[in-house]
Structures are given as structure tokens and as C-alpha cells.
Write an enzyme that holds these catalytic residues in place. Sequence first.
Site, PDB file in Angstrom:
ATOM      1  N   ASP A  34      75.613  69.262   0.966  1.00  0.00           N
ATOM      2  CA  ASP A  34      75.768  68.149   0.007  1.00  0.00           C
ATOM      3  C   ASP A  34      74.653  68.121  -1.037  1.00  0.00           C
ATOM      4  O   ASP A  34      74.914  67.971  -2.230  1.00  0.00           O
ATOM      5  CB  ASP A  34      75.974  66.781   0.697  1.00  0.00           C
ATOM      6  N   SER A 120      73.980  56.157  12.052  1.00  0.00           N
ATOM      7  CA  SER A 120      73.776  54.748  12.392  1.00  0.00           C
ATOM      8  C   SER A 120      72.936  54.054  11.316  1.00  0.00           C
ATOM      9  O   SER A 120      73.245  52.924  10.934  1.00  0.00           O
ATOM     10  CB  SER A 120      73.117  54.617  13.760  1.00  0.00           C
ATOM     11  N   ASP A 164      76.937  60.958   3.931  1.00  0.00           N
ATOM     12  CA  ASP A 164      77.068  59.890   4.919  1.00  0.00           C
ATOM     13  C   ASP A 164      77.592  58.605   4.270  1.00  0.00           C
ATOM     14  O   ASP A 164      78.570  58.008   4.729  1.00  0.00           O
ATOM     15  CB  ASP A 164      75.716  59.622   5.589  1.00  0.00           C
TER      16      ASP A 164
HETATM   17  C1  GLA Z   1      72.020  64.285   7.023  1.00  0.00           C
HETATM   18  C2  GLA Z   1      72.022  63.795   5.576  1.00  0.00           C
HETATM   19  C3  GLA Z   1      73.291  64.263   4.847  1.00  0.00           C
HETATM   20  C4  GLA Z   1      73.501  65.761   5.011  1.00  0.00           C
HETATM   21  C5  GLA Z   1      73.373  66.178   6.471  1.00  0.00           C
HETATM   22  C6  GLA Z   1      73.408  67.665   6.646  1.00  0.00           C
HETATM   23  O1  GLA Z   1      73.045  63.669   7.744  1.00  0.00           O
HETATM   24  O2  GLA Z   1      71.956  62.395   5.531  1.00  0.00           O
HETATM   25  O3  GLA Z   1      73.232  63.895   3.492  1.00  0.00           O
HETATM   26  O4  GLA Z   1      72.623  66.474   4.205  1.00  0.00           O
HETATM   27  O5  GLA Z   1      72.175  65.698   7.064  1.00  0.00           O
HETATM   28  O6  GLA Z   1      74.650  68.160   6.264  1.00  0.00           O
END
Ligand code: GLA
Length: 378
Positions: A34, A120, A164
Site C-alpha cells: 500500500d 484494532s 486498514d
Molecule cells: C500495517 C499497515 C498497513 C499495511 C500493512 C502491511 O497493517 O497499517 O497500511 O502497510 O501493515 O501490508
Amino acid sequence: MKEIILKTFTEKFGSPGTAIFAPGRANIIGEHTDYNEGFVLPFAIGQGVWFYAKSNEKSHFTILAYDTNEEAVLTQDNSALKYGWEKYFRQVLTALSGYNITGADIVFGGDLSIGAGISSSSAITCGFVALLNQLNDLHLNADELVNKSVEAERGYGVRGGIMDQYSIFNGKKDKAILIDCRTNSHQYVDIEMGEHQFYLINTNVKHNLIHTDYNNRRAECEQAVSLLNQNYREINALRDLTISDLPKIRMMLDDLLFNRVSFVVQENRRVMQTIQALTDKNYAAVGELLYASHDGLAQMYQVSCEELDWLVNYTFDDEQFLGARMMGGGFGGCTINLTTGILDHNTVSDREKKYKDRFGIKPDIIRVHCENGILNKV
Ligand code: GLA
């Protein structure tokens, strides 16, 4: 869970004005892509955080954490915080400081494992942003809600991407979300699983490396981009590379950076291959892609750990498992597993026992489905 949180609110503050459910998220594939402007394929899950709230017409927030029975009074200034979870609320208030916001009484709690890599902290952050949006008639649109939540979370020091928060707001029942993290736009992908299931297995460990090493990986990717950009002006993010570019850039990067870059480029391609396999209902192929993703995350990107590798390796000789990989930032948290059906009791208890014998802790095994995010709630 929801009922007891509502009851707690009602007994303490009267009837609530607003209720929000902020789900956690799982990610089928597309890890550490991302923040490289690439592709991810997450979904919102049924487990999450419920908030009940009412405006109190004052300038402070009275917040009760149902799970720990801790109560905090939060003001908009920078007074000291008593509990770990208060920082999530504080960061949201900072991110929304330009808006006219009045205080509220809030009870929140849920069934999302903390530190399991199923977001979370993002669920609390996004839920509070959505709550303030409703209580104060801020009229933030979907993009603004996501962006404000991302901004709030970056305040904790992790330079995370948007996956997320985006999935917590935009999740949809029976769909995964293909997010293009360059244009910040999405398409829904039908998830018709038949008997197949997704399970999360929580290692119940969280190694301290998560914050520093996450930021380090991101910095390494940025360093690679800036080196490549000297010769190839069109490369502005690792998203701009495809598999066929890898041989031509090999000599411009040392082994470590080349491995990081190769993983991201391959992982972006795996997202597209997974969507094709899901569309074809070729679950064996989806499983193979999950294993390949794990292999790259462990060997080339180096964000796995012994417990995660053990959980993935332990699925190899069990025909019920089609694939598995670590999920989220890494260094602990969960694996995501694709199975041929609902796991029987013996499989679950055998797996729990063997992991406990090896690491001294019980793992949590959680079945997950694609559910609605905050904005798709009916
Ligand atoms: C965490 C970060 C996301 C993403 C993942 C790895 O969850 O919050 O933005 O980078 O790691 O894919």
C-alpha cells in the site's frame, strides 16, 4: 457484546445519540504494497469495536473502555494520558482540530484481539472519526474520513499506508476490496467461497520490532525508488515497476534493496493473479499464491518471525489447508489461512496444542467473513 456495551452506556449516561460499529480487517493478499502505491485485497471482518455515544455539550470527552473498565476524561489540550488506548482518541482530536467539535460521553468495546494485526487500533481511530463526524454534523465524505483516520494514526509514529482505514470504512458483505493505493480508489471483488473458509490464526505474539522495522522497510523502498529514479525518471514509486523490469534494474541496487523491490513487484502481480483465481473459483491456485506471498515476506522482505513461519509450515501436510501466509505488518500477529471447509474440532485442538507445546502460548483460531464497513452499514 454489542448489547452489553449498549447496556453499560445506558446505565451510565442514558440513551445514546449515536452508535458506530468499526470492524477489523483481514487482507487476502497484497502486503507492504500500500505505501508503495500498489494493490491490496483486504476485507472488513465481523469482529470489531462498538461505540455508543451522546454529545454532552461540554468541551471534554468522558470515555469508558468497556473491555478494561477504564474511564478517562479527555480534553482537547495536551494533558497527560492515563491509559494506552487514550492516544488513539487524542490523535483523532488533533487530526480534526480544525473543526468545530463538542464533547461527548462514550462507551466503547469489542471482540477484536489487540495487537493481532487485524487493525484494532485503526478500528478505534476510524470509529471515533466516524462518531465525531455524526455527532457534530461535519459532513466529511468517504475520502476525507479515510484520510483523517490515516493522518490520526500516523501520529503514533508508524508511517502506515491506507489499507486498514480504507477497508474499515468501505468493507462490503461478501466482497473483498481491490484498492489501488495510487489513486486511492477501489473495486469490489465477489467472494463466492462455496465451502471454503478463511481463518485467522493469531500467534499471540507481537515483537517490538514492528514500529521501527515497518518504518525501515518503507524507508528502504523509498531509497530504492530514489536510486532508480536517477536513471529512470518515470519510476516514482515501486508501483511503476513490473516483473520484466527487474533484470534491467538489478545492477542499480544492492542485494538487500533488490530483494525488497522484487518482493513488492511480485506481490503486486500476485494480487491480480489472486483476483483471477478467485473469479475462476480456482481455490488451489489462491492457496499457492498465499504460500508464495508468505515465502517472499519471510525471505525477501524479512518481516516474518518464527511463530508465523511455524504456523504457515504446519499447514503444509494438512489437506484441509490450501494456503497460508502472515498477514499485516508482520513480526507477530496473525496468519490468514484458506481451508477447504470448516475445520473440525480435532484439527483445531491439535493445532492449538502443538503450537502451545512449541511456544508456550495458545494461539487463537478465528473464522472470518467479508462484512460491511462503517459506510456500508444498513
Ligand atoms: C500495517 C499497515 C498497513 C499495511 C500493512 C502491511 O497493517 O497499517 O497500511 O502497510 O501493515 O501490508
